[in-house]
Design a protein around this motif. Structure first.
Motif, PDB file in Angstrom:
ATOM      1  N   ILE A  38       0.872  -1.161   0.000  1.00  0.00           N
ATOM      2  CA  ILE A  38       0.000   0.000   0.000  1.00  0.00           C
ATOM      3  C   ILE A  38       0.910   1.212   0.000  1.00  0.00           C
ATOM      4  N   HIS A  39       0.733   2.075  -0.981  1.00  0.00           N
ATOM      5  CA  HIS A  39       1.534   3.295  -1.075  1.00  0.00           C
ATOM      6  C   HIS A  39       0.703   4.452  -0.535  1.00  0.00           C
ATOM      7  N   HIS A  40       1.249   5.174   0.429  1.00  0.00           N
ATOM      8  CA  HIS A  40       0.576   6.334   1.017  1.00  0.00           C
ATOM      9  C   HIS A  40       1.602   7.448   1.176  1.00  0.00           C
ATOM     10  N   ASP A  41       1.449   8.493   0.369  1.00  0.00           N
ATOM     11  CA  ASP A  41       2.392   9.614   0.378  1.00  0.00           C
ATOM     12  C   ASP A  41       3.784   9.069   0.073  1.00  0.00           C
ATOM     13  N   ASP A  42       4.753   9.257   0.957  1.00  0.00           N
ATOM     14  CA  ASP A  42       6.114   8.739   0.746  1.00  0.00           C
ATOM     15  C   ASP A  42       6.349   7.412   1.464  1.00  0.00           C
ATOM     16  N   PHE A  43       5.286   6.774   1.910  1.00  0.00           N
ATOM     17  CA  PHE A  43       5.427   5.587   2.731  1.00  0.00           C
ATOM     18  C   PHE A  43       4.738   4.397   2.083  1.00  0.00           C
ATOM     19  N   GLU A  44       5.307   3.207   2.300  1.00  0.00           N
ATOM     20  CA  GLU A  44       4.699   1.981   1.801  1.00  0.00           C
ATOM     21  C   GLU A  44       4.548   0.993   2.949  1.00  0.00           C
ATOM     22  N   TYR A  45       3.413   0.309   2.953  1.00  0.00           N
ATOM     23  CA  TYR A  45       3.107  -0.687   3.971  1.00  0.00           C
ATOM     24  C   TYR A  45       2.924  -2.034   3.288  1.00  0.00           C
ATOM     25  N   SER A  46       3.425  -3.080   3.904  1.00  0.00           N
ATOM     26  CA  SER A  46       3.245  -4.422   3.357  1.00  0.00           C
ATOM     27  C   SER A  46       3.292  -5.444   4.487  1.00  0.00           C
ATOM     28  N   VAL A  47       2.848  -6.648   4.175  1.00  0.00           N
ATOM     29  CA  VAL A  47       2.946  -7.766   5.101  1.00  0.00           C
ATOM     30  C   VAL A  47       3.914  -8.752   4.473  1.00  0.00           C
ATOM     31  N   THR A  48       4.989  -9.055   5.199  1.00  0.00           N
ATOM     32  CA  THR A  48       6.029  -9.920   4.656  1.00  0.00           C
ATOM     33  C   THR A  48       5.988 -11.335   5.226  1.00  0.00           C
ATOM     34  N   GLY A  49       5.146 -11.560   6.234  1.00  0.00           N
ATOM     35  CA  GLY A  49       5.014 -12.897   6.807  1.00  0.00           C
ATOM     36  C   GLY A  49       3.662 -13.049   7.476  1.00  0.00           C
ATOM     37  N   PHE A  50       3.160 -14.297   7.519  1.00  0.00           N
ATOM     38  CA  PHE A  50       1.841 -14.537   8.070  1.00  0.00           C
ATOM     39  C   PHE A  50       1.713 -15.994   8.489  1.00  0.00           C
ATOM     40  N   ARG A  51       1.147 -16.216   9.688  1.00  0.00           N
ATOM     41  CA  ARG A  51       0.827 -17.582  10.117  1.00  0.00           C
ATOM     42  C   ARG A  51      -0.301 -17.531  11.141  1.00  0.00           C
ATOM     43  N   VAL A  52      -0.906 -18.682  11.380  1.00  0.00           N
ATOM     44  CA  VAL A  52      -2.000 -18.815  12.338  1.00  0.00           C
ATOM     45  C   VAL A  52      -1.593 -19.876  13.348  1.00  0.00           C
ATOM     46  N   SER A  53      -1.910 -19.615  14.630  1.00  0.00           N
ATOM     47  CA  SER A  53      -1.579 -20.565  15.679  1.00  0.00           C
ATOM     48  C   SER A  53      -2.613 -20.476  16.796  1.00  0.00           C
ATOM     49  N   LYS A  54      -2.854 -21.574  17.450  1.00  0.00           N
ATOM     50  CA  LYS A  54      -3.761 -21.599  18.608  1.00  0.00           C
ATOM     51  C   LYS A  54      -3.022 -21.127  19.867  1.00  0.00           C
ATOM     52  N   THR A  55      -1.706 -21.324  19.896  1.00  0.00           N
ATOM     53  CA  THR A  55      -0.913 -20.941  21.067  1.00  0.00           C
ATOM     54  C   THR A  55       0.299 -20.118  20.662  1.00  0.00           C
ATOM     55  N   LEU A  56       0.797 -19.374  21.622  1.00  0.00           N
ATOM     56  CA  LEU A  56       2.054 -18.638  21.475  1.00  0.00           C
ATOM     57  C   LEU A  56       2.945 -19.040  22.639  1.00  0.00           C
ATOM     58  N   ARG A  57       4.204 -19.278  22.359  1.00  0.00           N
ATOM     59  CA  ARG A  57       5.143 -19.648  23.413  1.00  0.00           C
ATOM     60  C   ARG A  57       6.277 -18.642  23.432  1.00  0.00           C
TER      61      ARG A  57
END
Length: 160
Positions: A38-57
């Motif tokens: 997503i380009h907004h003015d002079d800034f760009e946003y992106s998602v570089t990683g993604f996962r789903v989990s029931k727990t966090l350790r």
């Protein structure tokens, strides 16, 4: 029963990735997929990683989601020549088909900072020509329909 549960999770992941990024633009929303920007003015946003989990350790501690943890790496790039970009973990949030809003979990963000996985503080300053990433964690219902990651901010002519 287990297969139905797995099917719901897989369908939620597919919908989440398929409608991953949305940001307000005029009358409608824009949707951008995983890895796009997503380009907004002079800034760009992106998602570089993604996962789903029931727990966090984290070390000896384990946290269990009320639904499922959606864990993503959110990246901000500052293409400005002189201006810092100040942003917070709260810049990104998730909505569902019904318009409900889900925020990232501050207690998880803090635990990630203590463990050295996220930069210090919930507010970040990305210097001109630099980029920063942060891990954001959302606890979303198992039966969520059409989750979409959204980015707060006003759009300008020429954005996207």
């Amino acid at each position: 029963m287990k297969n139905i549960h797995k099917s719901r999770i897989i369908a939620s992941i597919a919908l989440f990735i398929g409608s991953f990024f949305a940001i307000s633009c005029g009358k409608g929303d824009r949707t951008i997929g995983l890895g796009q920007r997503i380009h907004h003015d002079d800034f760009e946003y992106s998602v570089t990683g993604f996962r789903v989990s029931k727990t966090l350790r984290e070390g000896a501690k384990t946290g269990t989601a009320a639904g499922n943890f959606y864990i993503l790496t959110f990246r901000v790039e500052n293409h400005a020549r002189r201006v810092n970009h100040r942003w917070a973990d709260s810049i990104a949030y998730v909505t569902d088909r019904e318009g409900r809003i889900y925020e990232s979990l501050p207690w998880v963000q803090e635990a990630l900072r203590r463990a050295g996985r996220n930069s210090e503080g919930a507010v970040h300053v990305t210097l001109p020509g630099q980029s920063d990433s942060v891990v954001l964690v959302f606890d979303l219902p198992e039966d969520i329909v059409e989750p979409a990651l959204r980015v707060r901010g006003e759009t300008l002519m020429g954005d996207f």
